[in-house]
Design an enzyme around this catalytic site. Structure first.
Site, PDB file in Angstrom:
ATOM      1  N   ASN A 248       0.811  -1.235   0.000  1.00  0.00           N
ATOM      2  CA  ASN A 248       0.000   0.000   0.000  1.00  0.00           C
ATOM      3  C   ASN A 248       0.838   1.275   0.000  1.00  0.00           C
ATOM      4  O   ASN A 248       0.472   2.251  -0.651  1.00  0.00           O
ATOM      5  CB  ASN A 248      -1.005  -0.009   1.156  1.00  0.00           C
TER       6      ASN A 248
ATOM      7  N   GLU B 249       7.690   0.533  16.168  1.00  0.00           N
ATOM      8  CA  GLU B 249       8.765   1.028  15.321  1.00  0.00           C
ATOM      9  C   GLU B 249       8.764   2.553  15.455  1.00  0.00           C
ATOM     10  O   GLU B 249       7.985   3.116  16.187  1.00  0.00           O
ATOM     11  CB  GLU B 249       8.553   0.559  13.879  1.00  0.00           C
TER      12      GLU B 249
HETATM   13  P1  NAD Z   1       0.237  -9.424   3.165  1.00  0.00           P
HETATM   14  O1  NAD Z   1       0.297  -9.899   4.575  1.00  0.00           O
HETATM   15  O2  NAD Z   1      -0.489 -10.227   2.177  1.00  0.00           O
HETATM   16  O3  NAD Z   1       1.712  -9.249   2.573  1.00  0.00           O
HETATM   17  C1  NAD Z   1       2.682  -8.425   3.194  1.00  0.00           C
HETATM   18  C2  NAD Z   1       4.057  -8.937   2.815  1.00  0.00           C
HETATM   19  O4  NAD Z   1       4.231 -10.227   3.397  1.00  0.00           O
HETATM   20  C3  NAD Z   1       4.271  -9.100   1.310  1.00  0.00           C
HETATM   21  O5  NAD Z   1       5.592  -8.748   0.983  1.00  0.00           O
HETATM   22  C4  NAD Z   1       4.046 -10.599   1.123  1.00  0.00           C
HETATM   23  O6  NAD Z   1       4.692 -11.127   0.002  1.00  0.00           O
HETATM   24  C5  NAD Z   1       4.655 -11.133   2.406  1.00  0.00           C
HETATM   25  N1  NAD Z   1       4.206 -12.480   2.790  1.00  0.00           N
HETATM   26  C6  NAD Z   1       3.012 -13.076   2.517  1.00  0.00           C
HETATM   27  N2  NAD Z   1       3.014 -14.353   2.987  1.00  0.00           N
HETATM   28  C7  NAD Z   1       4.223 -14.541   3.581  1.00  0.00           C
HETATM   29  C8  NAD Z   1       4.834 -15.650   4.244  1.00  0.00           C
HETATM   30  N3  NAD Z   1       4.226 -16.831   4.373  1.00  0.00           N
HETATM   31  N4  NAD Z   1       6.071 -15.478   4.739  1.00  0.00           N
HETATM   32  C9  NAD Z   1       6.714 -14.298   4.616  1.00  0.00           C
HETATM   33  N5  NAD Z   1       6.212 -13.229   3.970  1.00  0.00           N
HETATM   34  C10 NAD Z   1       4.974 -13.356   3.467  1.00  0.00           C
HETATM   35  O7  NAD Z   1      -0.314  -7.937   3.229  1.00  0.00           O
HETATM   36  P2  NAD Z   1      -0.633  -6.965   2.009  1.00  0.00           P
HETATM   37  O8  NAD Z   1      -1.901  -7.420   1.366  1.00  0.00           O
HETATM   38  O9  NAD Z   1       0.587  -6.799   1.178  1.00  0.00           O
HETATM   39  O10 NAD Z   1      -0.873  -5.586   2.773  1.00  0.00           O
HETATM   40  C11 NAD Z   1      -2.100  -5.176   3.299  1.00  0.00           C
HETATM   41  C12 NAD Z   1      -2.127  -5.365   4.799  1.00  0.00           C
HETATM   42  O11 NAD Z   1      -1.041  -4.659   5.396  1.00  0.00           O
HETATM   43  C13 NAD Z   1      -3.368  -4.801   5.428  1.00  0.00           C
HETATM   44  O12 NAD Z   1      -3.852  -5.699   6.381  1.00  0.00           O
HETATM   45  C14 NAD Z   1      -2.873  -3.531   6.121  1.00  0.00           C
HETATM   46  O13 NAD Z   1      -3.629  -3.104   7.229  1.00  0.00           O
HETATM   47  C15 NAD Z   1      -1.511  -3.949   6.528  1.00  0.00           C
HETATM   48  N6  NAD Z   1      -0.671  -2.791   6.788  1.00  0.00           N
HETATM   49  C16 NAD Z   1      -0.329  -2.515   8.087  1.00  0.00           C
HETATM   50  C17 NAD Z   1       0.446  -1.402   8.371  1.00  0.00           C
HETATM   51  C18 NAD Z   1       0.862  -1.070   9.784  1.00  0.00           C
HETATM   52  O14 NAD Z   1       1.749  -0.247   9.943  1.00  0.00           O
HETATM   53  N7  NAD Z   1       0.263  -1.675  10.800  1.00  0.00           N
HETATM   54  C19 NAD Z   1       0.881  -0.583   7.326  1.00  0.00           C
HETATM   55  C20 NAD Z   1       0.496  -0.894   6.026  1.00  0.00           C
HETATM   56  C21 NAD Z   1      -0.274  -2.012   5.759  1.00  0.00           C
END
Ligand code: NAD
Length: 479
Positions: free
Chosen positions: A150, A460
């Site tokens: 995002n 963080e």
């Molecule tokens: P996601 O969890 O699908 O993916 C995030 C990252 O994790 C990607 O790089 C993905 O390839 C990796 N990933 C997925 N499966 C994995 C595994 N088994 N092992 C290691 N890495 C793995 O999330 P997304 O769809 O990319 O992002 C959206 C989500 O992120 C939403 O839930 C949003 O709220 C959250 N988000 C949180 C914050 C925060 O600061 N709390 C900030 C931005 C986004």
């Protein structure tokens, strides 16, 4: 344009020779290929990081700081190019990337380049025992950084900058959905003189490349931002290896509006906090609760403003709402709009796909406002992560506090009021890592950032990040 891994200061094709399509959300077209890196690539990245660690961890703070600030300057010098790349990859308006995402990525390097020179450790004289305790803050070694789609470069660098500032070497993976600016960052790091192997960037799916990083027994800490389910999976894999974890996860943030607020500022900011970046910011206020005495007025004014937002191609300067990040994500958000209807929610505006002239296959959606009849419905409880907000009235402070806290998440909360006592009461009781009062997403990089409950573990930002990326070792000297 094809993306490559950046390992030991070189761009490399993946050993697997497996490639994924990279889609442009604004057009729906494939415009490049992304490596789906295997365990072998992650191992190569780890070996490069491990070899760079002895020298990098002993590099003076002045020199580390100088290199980080140089990276920051080079990002600023390449602002337009990075902003266009970010927009093409993610669907966000170019202007937003230019004004927020890329400058923030540059600030991350500048901030942590400076912060490391100010990072002090504690000492305690054990009075009466003739002993002095002091704490060494040592880098961990090789650490993993995994980020979402995002805010691609913004969040990728939010992890990398403190990790390398603290003397670690990094194996990092951006989202496979938005790899482009992370790819370009490698070139900037080389130009800035970052020694080979300090930062290694591997691209690929979470289930292959990401999994190889989290399973690696010698990658000792993982800083992860992404979905709650992925965070839970990482915690499970990491636990038997006792990895240090920072998990920044999903949110379902309340935006609580009291009648005594500064109405015009609140209204303007609420439009932004609902729909900035197509509503795809973990901090967006996706549940709006309005004090009943101003509910009808707010509803009318808010819907009028939302209807005026222009959905369009991200490179048009008049565009307020660009494209959603991917087709599956667009479909997920549309499914939630259907769920809202089944749950007797009223769609006050939006709810439909938008066909943008000449870009009919892009992933565009109208900004959507849903009036819900109960805070317990699914659209009010589950993270949608798109341009969709719910609204409902409340009567008392206690009622709204209960509803605000009655979700599994606890990332941020926004409060609109001019009552100081209420501000303090609510700030104390809201279950969130961040509370904004009379503003939204005003970020000071020195402040702790993170969530409670299913929104994450750890903090963080500022010295919290430097604490995470170092091990504290106490030394006790008897004199
Ligand atoms: P996601 O969890 O699908 O993916 C995030 C990252 O994790 C990607 O790089 C993905 O390839 C990796 N990933 C997925 N499966 C994995 C595994 N088994 N092992 C290691 N890495 C793995 O999330 P997304 O769809 O990319 O992002 C959206 C989500 O992120 C939403 O839930 C949003 O709220 C959250 N988000 C949180 C914050 C925060 O600061 N709390 C900030 C931005 C986004």
């Amino acid at each position: 344009m094809s993306v490559q891994n950046y390992i030991n200061g070189q761009y490399e094709t993946p050993s697997s020779n497996e490639w994924l399509d990279n889609f442009c959300p604004a057009t729906g077209e494939v415009y490049g290929k992304i490596p789906n890196s295997s365990k072998v690539d992650v191992e190569n990245a780890y070996i490069a990081a491990k070899s760079a660690f002895p020298s990098w961890s002993q590099t003076t703070l002045e020199e580390r700081s100088r290199i980080l600030i140089k990276i920051s300057e080079l990002l600023e010098a390449n602002l337009q190019r990075f902003a266009e790349a970010e927009s093409k990859d993610n669907g966000k308006p170019v202007l937003l990337a230019k004004e927020v995402d890329i400058p923030r990525a540059a600030s991350n390097f500048r901030f942590f380049g400076n912060a490391i020179t100010q990072f002090a450790s504690e000492s305690h004289e054990s009075v009466g025992h003739d002993a002095l305790n002091f704490t060494l803050r040592q880098p961990i070694g090789v650490v993993g950084c995994i980020s979402p789609w995002n805010l691609p470069l913004y969040l990728f660098t939010w992890k990398i900058a403190p990790a390398i500032a603290a003397g670690n070497c990094v194996v990092a993976k951006p989202s496979e959905v938005t790899p482009m600016t992370a790819y370009l960052l490698g070139e900037i790091c080389t130009e800035a003189g970052l020694p080979k192997g300090v930062l290694n960037i591997v691209h690929g799916l979470g289930t292959t490349t990401g999994q190889a990083i989290i399973e690696h027994p010698d990658i000792k800490a993982i800083s992860f931002t992404g979905g709650t389910a992925t965070g839970a999976h990482i915690a499970k894999v990491a636990a038997p290896m006792f990895k240090k974890l920072s998990l920044e996860l999903g949110g379902k943030n309340p935006n609580i509006i009291f009648a005594d607020c500064d109405y015009d500022t609140m209204l303007k900011t609420t439009v932004r906090s609902s729909f900035a970046n197509q509503g795809q910011i973990c901090l967006c206020g996706s549940r709006i609760f309005v004090e009943r005495s101003i509910y009808e007025k707010f509803k009318t004014d808010f819907v009028q403003k939302v209807k005026a937002l222009k959905v369009g191609h991200p490179s048009e300067s008049s565009t307020n709402i660009g494209a959603l990040v991917s087709k599956p994500h667009l479909e997920k958000v549309l499914d939630y709009i259907e769920i809202a209807k089944q749950e007797n929610g009223t769609i006050l505006c939006g709810g439909n796909k938008v066909s943008v002239k000449d870009f009919e296959n892009g992933y565009y959606l109208e900004p959507t406002v849903i009036e819900v009849i109960t805070d317990e419905c699914r659209v009010n409880q589950e993270e949608i992560f798109g341009p969709v907000v719910t609204i409902m009235p409340f009567d008392t402070e206690d009622d709204v506090l209960q509803m605000a806290n009655k979700v599994k998440y606890g990332l941020s909360a926004t409060l609109w009021t001019n009552d100081l006592k209420r501000t303090m009461r609510m700030s104390n009781q809201l279950q969130a890592g961040i509370v904004w009062v009379n503003t939204w997403m005003m970020r000071d990089l020195r402040t702790p950032f993170g969530g409670v409950k299913a929104s994450g573990v750890g903090r963080e930002g500022g010295f919290e990040a430097l604490r995470f990326f170092t091990e504290a070792k106490n030394v006790c000297i008897k004199y």
